[in-house]
Design a protein around this motif. Structure first.
Motif, short mmCIF file in Angstrom:
data_model
loop_
_atom_site.label_atom_id
_atom_site.label_comp_id
_atom_site.label_asym_id
_atom_site.label_seq_id
_atom_site.Cartn_x
_atom_site.Cartn_y
_atom_site.Cartn_z
N GLY A 75 20.20 59.22 9.18
CA GLY A 75 21.27 59.23 8.08
C GLY A 75 22.67 59.63 8.73
O GLY A 75 23.68 58.93 8.48
N ASP A 76 22.92 60.39 9.74
CA ASP A 76 23.92 60.80 10.27
C ASP A 76 24.67 59.75 11.09
O ASP A 76 25.83 59.70 11.33
CB ASP A 76 23.59 62.03 11.09
CG ASP A 76 23.59 63.31 10.31
OD1 ASP A 76 23.95 63.26 9.22
OD2 ASP A 76 22.79 64.16 10.61
N ARG A 77 23.69 59.05 11.96
CA ARG A 77 24.12 58.02 12.59
C ARG A 77 24.86 56.97 11.67
O ARG A 77 25.71 56.22 11.98
CB ARG A 77 23.17 57.32 13.39
CG ARG A 77 22.54 58.15 14.45
CD ARG A 77 21.48 57.20 15.22
NE ARG A 77 20.85 58.15 16.49
CZ ARG A 77 20.16 57.57 17.39
NH1 ARG A 77 20.10 56.33 17.53
NH2 ARG A 77 19.62 58.47 18.31
N TYR A 78 24.28 56.66 10.65
CA TYR A 78 24.61 55.57 9.60
C TYR A 78 26.11 56.08 8.95
O TYR A 78 27.05 55.05 9.06
CB TYR A 78 23.55 55.57 8.43
CG TYR A 78 24.17 54.74 7.41
CD1 TYR A 78 24.25 53.38 7.47
CD2 TYR A 78 24.78 55.00 6.01
CE1 TYR A 78 24.56 52.40 6.37
CE2 TYR A 78 24.86 54.35 5.24
CZ TYR A 78 24.94 53.07 5.50
OH TYR A 78 25.54 52.09 4.48
N LEU A 79 26.36 57.42 8.81
CA LEU A 79 27.56 57.89 8.50
C LEU A 79 28.49 57.77 9.47
O LEU A 79 29.95 57.46 9.43
CB LEU A 79 27.60 59.22 7.69
CG LEU A 79 26.68 59.41 6.58
CD1 LEU A 79 26.62 60.77 6.06
CD2 LEU A 79 27.33 58.71 5.40
N ARG A 80 28.26 58.28 10.69
CA ARG A 80 29.01 58.11 11.83
C ARG A 80 29.74 56.78 12.34
O ARG A 80 30.81 56.55 12.42
CB ARG A 80 28.45 58.73 13.08
CG ARG A 80 29.32 58.88 14.45
CD ARG A 80 30.72 59.44 14.07
NE ARG A 80 31.52 59.80 15.35
CZ ARG A 80 32.35 58.72 15.61
NH1 ARG A 80 32.43 57.66 14.94
NH2 ARG A 80 33.18 58.76 16.63
N PHE A 81 28.60 55.65 12.31
CA PHE A 81 29.03 54.30 12.81
C PHE A 81 29.11 53.42 11.66
O PHE A 81 29.69 52.23 11.96
CB PHE A 81 28.17 54.12 13.87
CG PHE A 81 28.27 54.79 15.16
CD1 PHE A 81 29.03 54.77 16.14
CD2 PHE A 81 26.99 55.76 15.12
CE1 PHE A 81 29.09 55.37 17.18
CE2 PHE A 81 27.15 56.49 16.32
CZ PHE A 81 28.38 56.64 17.41
N GLY A 82 28.59 53.81 10.40
CA GLY A 82 28.79 52.71 9.33
C GLY A 82 27.62 51.71 9.40
O GLY A 82 27.77 50.76 8.68
N TYR A 83 26.78 52.03 10.29
CA TYR A 83 25.74 50.87 10.21
C TYR A 83 24.47 52.13 11.03
O TYR A 83 24.88 53.17 11.56
CB TYR A 83 25.45 49.85 11.19
CG TYR A 83 26.34 50.04 12.52
CD1 TYR A 83 25.26 50.06 13.61
CD2 TYR A 83 27.46 49.77 12.79
CE1 TYR A 83 25.84 50.17 14.97
CE2 TYR A 83 28.23 50.15 14.15
CZ TYR A 83 27.17 50.08 15.15
OH TYR A 83 27.57 50.59 16.46
N ALA A 84 23.21 51.67 10.93
CA ALA A 84 22.18 52.34 11.66
C ALA A 84 21.89 52.05 13.30
O ALA A 84 21.34 51.38 13.78
CB ALA A 84 20.71 51.96 10.95
N ALA A 85 22.93 52.83 13.67
CA ALA A 85 23.27 52.63 15.15
C ALA A 85 21.87 53.01 16.07
O ALA A 85 21.30 53.90 16.01
CB ALA A 85 24.42 53.39 15.92
N SER A 86 21.67 51.89 16.87
CA SER A 86 20.34 52.18 17.72
C SER A 86 20.89 52.94 19.38
O SER A 86 22.23 53.02 19.33
CB SER A 86 19.83 50.76 18.22
OG SER A 86 20.57 50.12 19.08
N ASP A 87 19.89 53.41 20.00
CA ASP A 87 20.46 54.25 21.11
C ASP A 87 21.11 53.34 22.06
O ASP A 87 21.99 54.11 22.55
CB ASP A 87 19.01 54.57 21.64
CG ASP A 87 18.10 55.70 21.06
OD1 ASP A 87 18.70 56.07 20.00
OD2 ASP A 87 17.20 56.09 21.59
#
Length: 226
Positions: free
Chosen positions: A44-56
């Motif tokens: 969820g935090d990756r989604y908020l940080r990058f605007g999408y579900a960022a992969s590794d």
């Protein structure tokens, strides 16, 4: 470099809001620490940080692309020297006839929420942006990222929403002698704080080693007597 959006930092309580926090400037040699921090973010935090579900792999490419020559990256470390909060101040491409702008992005590990880290990094970025001649600080965030948008509003930013996304723009005053002194003192304080934490870790490691040696000899000595 597009910092895109900010991880939602929990709103600090009264005690945290007014407590000064040392911030350390990061450089190219810190890429592995920055990568570890971002990979530790929950989905969820990756989604908020990058605007999408960022992969590794996407996060890895983002970290590899950070321009440490033109941009500035800051962090807050805990006593274990873990990077628990990270901010990226990205200088936007200049537009002829337009004032200089920069974009702010921040992330805070879940275990470090509620301590005012996000607000502190925003305050730190505003100071550095002013001293680099930036007139407007821009924040792109998801509309659901209410904590980050509240920090921007509290600083006087104008927030415009468009569906699931929001953009905050904060007009900055020009640099002055005080702002430059604050930046210099803040940078020095951040370095001193980090060095003290490194020293404390080394002392603790030494004490742990001595304790282990003492325990070993105590145990082996008792066994020999028996």
């Amino acid at each position: 470099m597009n910092t895109r959006t900010a991880t939602s930092p929990a709103e600090p309580g009264p005690a945290a809001r007014y407590r000064w926090l040392p911030v350390r400037s990061l450089a190219q040699r810190h890429r592995p620490r920055i990568l570890s921090h971002l990979l530790a973010l929950k989905d969820g935090d990756r989604y908020l940080r990058f605007g999408y579900a960022a992969s590794d792999s996407q996060i890895g490419r983002y970290v590899d692309g950070i321009d440490f020559v033109h941009d500035e990256v800051f962090g807050i470390f805990n006593r274990r020297l873990e990077l628990v909060a990270l901010a990226h101040l990205a200088m936007l491409s200049p537009v002829p006839g337009q004032p200089r702008s920069a974009e702010f992005g921040v992330s805070v590990l879940d275990k470090a929420r509620g301590r005012g880290f996000g607000a502190r990094l925003f305050e730190h970025a505003v100071l550095h942006a002013r001293n680099r001649g930036v007139s407007t600080l821009v924040i792109h965030a998801l509309s659901e990222n209410t904590a980050m948008l509240k920090i921007a509003r509290n600083a006087g930013a104008v927030v415009e929403r468009s569906g699931s996304e929001a953009e905050a723009r904060l007009k900055l005053p020009p640099e002055d002698l005080i702002s430059n002194m604050e930046q210099l003192l803040g940078r020095q304080a951040g370095e001193i704080d980090y060095r003290l934490k490194v020293h404390a870790r080394q002392v603790n490691a030494l004490l742990d080693g001595l304790s282990s040696v003492k325990t070993f000899f105590s145990t082996t000595g008792r066994g020999a007597r028996e």
